[in-house]
Enzyme design. Structure first.
Site, short mmCIF file in Angstrom:
data_model
loop_
_atom_site.label_atom_id
_atom_site.label_comp_id
_atom_site.label_asym_id
_atom_site.label_seq_id
_atom_site.Cartn_x
_atom_site.Cartn_y
_atom_site.Cartn_z
N ASP A 1 16.84 31.68 0.27
CA ASP A 1 17.45 32.46 -0.81
C ASP A 1 16.83 32.21 -2.19
OD1 ASP A 1 19.21 33.04 1.27
OD2 ASP A 1 20.84 31.83 0.46
N ASP B 1 22.48 29.29 -4.14
CA ASP B 1 23.31 30.41 -3.71
C ASP B 1 24.15 30.99 -4.84
OD1 ASP B 1 24.02 32.22 -1.70
OD2 ASP B 1 25.84 31.12 -1.19
N ASP C 1 28.91 31.53 8.48
CA ASP C 1 28.24 31.96 7.24
C ASP C 1 29.12 31.76 6.02
OD1 ASP C 1 25.80 33.01 8.44
OD2 ASP C 1 27.06 34.60 9.25
#
Length: 336
Positions: free
Chosen positions: A159, A121, A310
Site C-alpha cells: 500500500d 494504511d 481484512d
C-alpha cells in the site's frame, strides 16, 4: 514427483491415518479421505518454506480433535502451501529467525512481508507502523539482520506507494516515505541472497498503470528485483498480468510477482468500495510457484495469508486475525 510433492503427499497420508483413530464416524473419515485425495499438491517449481505451525495447521489439529475430519482435510489446501510471514511488533527478529531456521532445515526459501512504514494504511483498518523515521530505520535494520545470508524474498510495504498515488497518504508525508522506501530497498539488497519486490497495488485500485511508474522509481524500484501486484486483493491472474506488463514497460522491463492467494474466483463485482474487505464467495488462487509461464512474472506467491481477516467488515475480526470460517470457505471453493 518432486521431493516437495513427496513430502506433502506423506503429510496428507499421515494426517488421514491419525484422524481415522480420533473417533469420528466412518462416513466422516471416508469423506475426509476423499477430499484429501482431491486436494492438489503445490505446483512444481515452488521453492518456498511451509510453516508447520501456522494458524491453518493449528486449526486442523483442533478440528480433528473435534471430529471435523472433512473440514480439517479441506483446510490442508492452505496449511500445506507456503504463505508469507508478516513480522509484527517493534522487534521483527524472533519471527524472522524462526522462519529462516525452519526454511534452512528443508532447504527452502522464506517469504516475508515488511509492513511497518510510518502512517501505515492512512489510519484505516491496518493502521500502525513505526512511530517515526528513526523507529522505522531501526526496524528494517533488525529485519535485515534476522535474515542474514539466508535465501529470502521480501515484499516491501504493501500500500505504501499506491497510497501516495491515490492521495490517501497526504503530501506532507511523501518525501519522508520515498526516502524510507529507498533506504529499506537498499539495505535489504545488501543481503547476499534476498530478493526485494516493492508493492505496487492492483489494477482495480490504480486503474492507470502509467501513474505508478514515476512513484515506483522514486521509491527505489530500480534497486529492487521488481514490484509486487495484487497483494491482499482478488484481481484475476489475467488482469494482473496485463497490468503488470504495462507497469514493467514503463520501468524498462522490471519483473514482478503476483499474489494469487485468494483470487481464484476474481473480485467481488458488487459493493465496489468494500470489495477488498472479506468479500464472500471467494476462493484460493493458483498455488505458489516460480513456474509462471511468463518471463516477466517471477513467481505466483501467497502473500496475503488465506484466512486472515481484512478487517472488521462483514462480521470479520480485526485485520490480520485468523478467521477459520473464512479460511474454510476459500479452501472449499478452490479449483487448484
Amino acid at each position: 514427483m518432486s521431493r516437495y510433492r513427496i513430502l506433502v503427499a506423506a503429510a496428507l497420508l499421515a494426517a488421514t491415518g491419525c484422524s481415522s483413530g480420533a473417533g469420528p464416524d466412518e462416513a466422516s473419515v471416508a469423506q475426509g479421505r476423499a477430499q484429501a485425495e482431491a486436494a492438489p499438491a503445490p505446483a512444481p517449481g515452488s521453492p518456498f518454506w511451509v510453516d508447520p505451525e501456522s494458524d491453518a495447521v493449528r486449526q486442523i489439529r483442533l478440528w480433528e480433535g473435534q471430529g471435523r475430519t472433512a473440514d480439517a482435510q479441506v483446510l490442508r489446501r492452505i496449511a500445506d502451501r507456503p504463505v508469507a510471514v508478516w513480522p509484527s511488533g517493534a522487534d521483527p527478529r524472533p519471527r524472522i529467525r524462526k522462519a529462516v531456521e525452519g526454511a534452512a532445515k528443508n532447504r527452502r526459501t522464506a517469504l516475508f512481508v515488511a509492513y511497518n512504514i510510518p502512517h501505515r494504511d492512512c489510519g484505516k483498518y491496518s493502521a500502525g507502523g513505526a512511530s517515526d523515521v528513526d523507529g522505522y530505520r531501526a526496524w528494517y535494520g533488525a529485519f535485515a539482520d534476522a535474515i542474514g545470508d539466508a535465501p529470502a524474498v521480501v515484499v516491501l510495504e504493501p500500500d505504501a506507494v499506491a497510497h501516495m498515488v491515490d492521495g490517501c497518504t497526504t503530501a506532507d508525508h511523501h518525501a519522508e516515505r520515498y526516502q524510507l522506501l529507498n533506504e529499506a530497498v537498499e539495505h535489504l539488497k545488501k543481503l547476499p541472497r534476498t530478493k526485494v519486490y516493492l508493492d505496487a497495488g492492483n489494477p482495480s485500485w490504480i486503474p492507470d498503470p502509467g501513474s505508478l511508474v514515476e512513484p515506483l522509481r522514486r521509491a527505489g524500484v530500480d534497486k529492487a528485483d521488481g514490484f509486487a501486484l495484487n497483494v491482499s486483493n482478488f484481481q484475476t491472474d489475467e488482469s494482473v498480468r496485463a497490468y503488470g506488463a504495462k507497469v514493467s514497460q514503463g520501468l524498462d522491463g522490471k519483473h514482478f510477482v503476483m499474489d494469487t492467494s485468494r483470487n481464484g474466483d476474481g473480485p467481488l463485482r458488487d459493493d465496489r468500495d468494500q470489495a477488498w474487505c472479506n468479500p464472500p464467495g471467494r476462493s484460493l488462487g493458483a498455488p505458489p510457484s516460480v513456474s509462471t509461464g511468463d518471463p516477466l512474472v517471477d513467481a505466483f506467491l501467497w502473500i496475503k495469508r488465506p484466512g486472515d481477516s481484512d478487517g472488521p467488515c462483514r462480521g470479520g475480526p480485526s485485520a490480520g486475525t485468523w478467521w477459520p470460517d473464512y479460511a474454510l470457505g476459500l479452501a472449499k471453493r478452490a479449483r487448484y
